[in-house]
Design an enzyme around this catalytic site. Structure first.
Site, mmCIF file in Angstrom:
data_model
loop_
_atom_site.group_PDB
_atom_site.id
_atom_site.type_symbol
_atom_site.label_atom_id
_atom_site.label_comp_id
_atom_site.label_asym_id
_atom_site.label_seq_id
_atom_site.Cartn_x
_atom_site.Cartn_y
_atom_site.Cartn_z
ATOM 1 N NE ARG A 142 44.567 29.761 36.863
ATOM 2 C CZ ARG A 142 45.575 29.012 36.385
ATOM 3 N NH1 ARG A 142 46.695 29.587 35.996
ATOM 4 N NH2 ARG A 142 45.486 27.696 36.323
ATOM 5 C CB ALA A 143 43.965 33.390 30.058
ATOM 6 C CG HIS A 174 42.512 36.528 32.830
ATOM 7 N ND1 HIS A 174 41.621 36.233 31.836
ATOM 8 C CD2 HIS A 174 43.622 36.990 32.199
ATOM 9 C CE1 HIS A 174 42.174 36.504 30.666
ATOM 10 N NE2 HIS A 174 43.386 36.966 30.851
ATOM 11 C CG HIS A 182 43.714 35.447 26.266
ATOM 12 N ND1 HIS A 182 44.695 34.589 26.725
ATOM 13 C CD2 HIS A 182 43.784 36.542 27.055
ATOM 14 C CE1 HIS A 182 45.319 35.168 27.739
ATOM 15 N NE2 HIS A 182 44.790 36.343 27.957
ATOM 16 C CG HIS A 239 48.929 39.659 25.932
ATOM 17 N ND1 HIS A 239 48.344 38.612 25.251
ATOM 18 C CD2 HIS A 239 48.559 39.507 27.223
ATOM 19 C CE1 HIS A 239 47.671 37.856 26.111
ATOM 20 N NE2 HIS A 239 47.777 38.374 27.308
ATOM 21 C CD GLU A 261 46.998 39.085 30.771
ATOM 22 O OE1 GLU A 261 48.105 39.534 30.462
ATOM 23 O OE2 GLU A 261 46.554 38.023 30.304
ATOM 24 N NE ARG A 300 50.179 36.639 39.835
ATOM 25 C CZ ARG A 300 49.157 36.027 40.402
ATOM 26 N NH1 ARG A 300 48.957 36.130 41.698
ATOM 27 N NH2 ARG A 300 48.335 35.293 39.684
ATOM 28 C CE1 TYR A 357 48.722 32.670 28.070
ATOM 29 C CE2 TYR A 357 48.483 34.830 29.065
ATOM 30 C CZ TYR A 357 48.232 33.471 29.074
ATOM 31 O OH TYR A 357 47.481 32.928 30.091
ATOM 32 C CG HIS A 405 43.232 41.388 29.167
ATOM 33 N ND1 HIS A 405 44.240 41.282 28.219
ATOM 34 C CD2 HIS A 405 43.149 40.170 29.742
ATOM 35 C CE1 HIS A 405 44.735 40.059 28.238
ATOM 36 N NE2 HIS A 405 44.100 39.361 29.161
HETATM 37 ZN ZN LIG Z 1 44.794 37.563 29.594
#
Ligand SMILES: [Zn+2]
Length: 342
Positions: free
Chosen positions: A69-70, A8, A176, A221, A282, A288, A192, A6
């Site tokens: 990018r989701a 992106h 997703h 997730h 992810e 981050r 999400y 997972h």
């Molecule tokens: Zn994702």
């Protein structure tokens, strides 16, 4: 091999998302879309080498199953035609990343979904991404309205054309959602996790797995609220006379490890069999920062799994062999892309 199922492309060159804004503005103004921007191989190389590839090396992982990018999918924006052009551009960019870094990235497609537009619209893009790009899965958005839930549930035959295509190509779907446009939701904080939980519950009360016995879904997730509330879902299945939840779901449903603290990973591994857990982080994505309690990035999920009281065999399943089983085309594509890298 350590496979992160997972990731992106959150670091795509700026002009890519810039074009998306112009495309949506043009759509609102009733004008044709501007031409697509030029993106050079060097720009792509730089965005990956200083981003996801660097993090792979730092954390000791080998391969990321990589998709657009989701939150940028934005299926609630524009219409079916803008979604189609945007999905095509995003998937092409993923293909270029996988071509430039064939040992490190294998593609998963975003779909050209739109709220209240039949998912039949997605079939051609699935064929294209699997056939031309060698992608091994798709991201399926159960709520293309972006938090208003205007489409039928995943149990509905409305979605069956996509399920037929998944079975035909032996590709799984990660359930997703994209960005929330409903102010009640925070995109990565609640929308999400809600999408994950809703998707699981819809499939649990459906006949999808009777109709498609080999189909596979990855709930990202960490499964949203599902593992934490496994007793509730077991009880609901029992009350509805659906049988044992594990019998009902665990041939077809898999959970990733995008859970950003050790106690959450411990619970996931305690509740869900190792056969149904796929390593994922992810990165670079939702969270981050660095956890002041550990001194490490929240999304450095490999560290948590390394600490779990599981056998080496179980960890091998989580890090590699489950991904190869769930993504039925993965082993072949790994060989093909590796051969190309030499
Ligand atoms: Zn994702």
């Amino acid at each position: 091999m350590i496979i992160d199922c997972h990731g992106h492309y959150t670091t795509a060159p700026r002009q890519h998302e810039g074009w998306r804004s112009e495309q949506i503005e043009a759509h609102k103004a009733g004008k044709p879309s501007p031409p697509r921007p030029r993106i050079t191989d060097d720009e792509i190389r730089e965005s990956i080498a200083n981003g996801q590839l660097k993090v792979q090396h730092e954390r000791g992982t080998d391969l990321t199953i990589f998709s657009p990018r989701a939150a940028g999918m934005g299926h609630h924006l524009g219409d079916a035609a803008t979604s189609e052009a945007w999905a095509s551009a995003c998937n092409e960019l993923i293909h270029r990343v996988c071509s430039l870094f064939p040992k490190n990235f294998i593609g998963v497609a975003m779909l050209p979904q739109s709220a209240r537009v039949s998912p039949r619209n997605c079939l051609r893009e699935i064929d294209r991404c699997v056939g031309e790009y060698g992608f091994v899965g798709v991201n399926l958005n159960p709520d293309p309205s972006g938090g208003h839930w205007q489409d039928p549930p995943l149990s509905d035959r409305y979605w069956y054309p996509v399920y037929e295509k998944m079975a035909e190509h032996d590709i799984p779907a990660m359930i997703h959602v994209s960005a929330a446009c409903n102010p009640a939701y925070h995109t990565t904080g609640s929308h999400y996790l809600n999408g994950d939980t809703v998707g699981f519950n819809q499939l649990m009360t459906s006949s999808v797995f009777k109709d498609f016995p080999t189909i596979k879904f990855v709930i990202p997730h960490g499964g949203g609220a599902v593992p934490y509330h496994w007793g509730r879902f077991r009880g609901l299945a029992q009350d509805a006379k659906l049988g044992l939840l594990s019998d009902l779901m665990l041939n077809n449903i898999f959970f990733d490890t995008c859970v950003y603290h050790l106690p959450g990973q411990e619970l996931l591994a305690k509740v869900i069999p190792a056969e149904n857990i796929l390593f994922a982080s992810e990165m670079i994505g939702a969270v981050r920062g660095i956890d002041p309690e550990t001194g490490h990035h929240y999304d450095d999920t490999k560290r948590y799994i390394d600490q779990l009281p599981l056998s080496a065999e179980e960890k091998g399943k989580i890090f590699e062999s489950n991904a190869r089983r769930v993504y039925g085309r993965l082993s072949r594509i790994i060989e093909e892309q590796s051969a190309r890298a030499i």
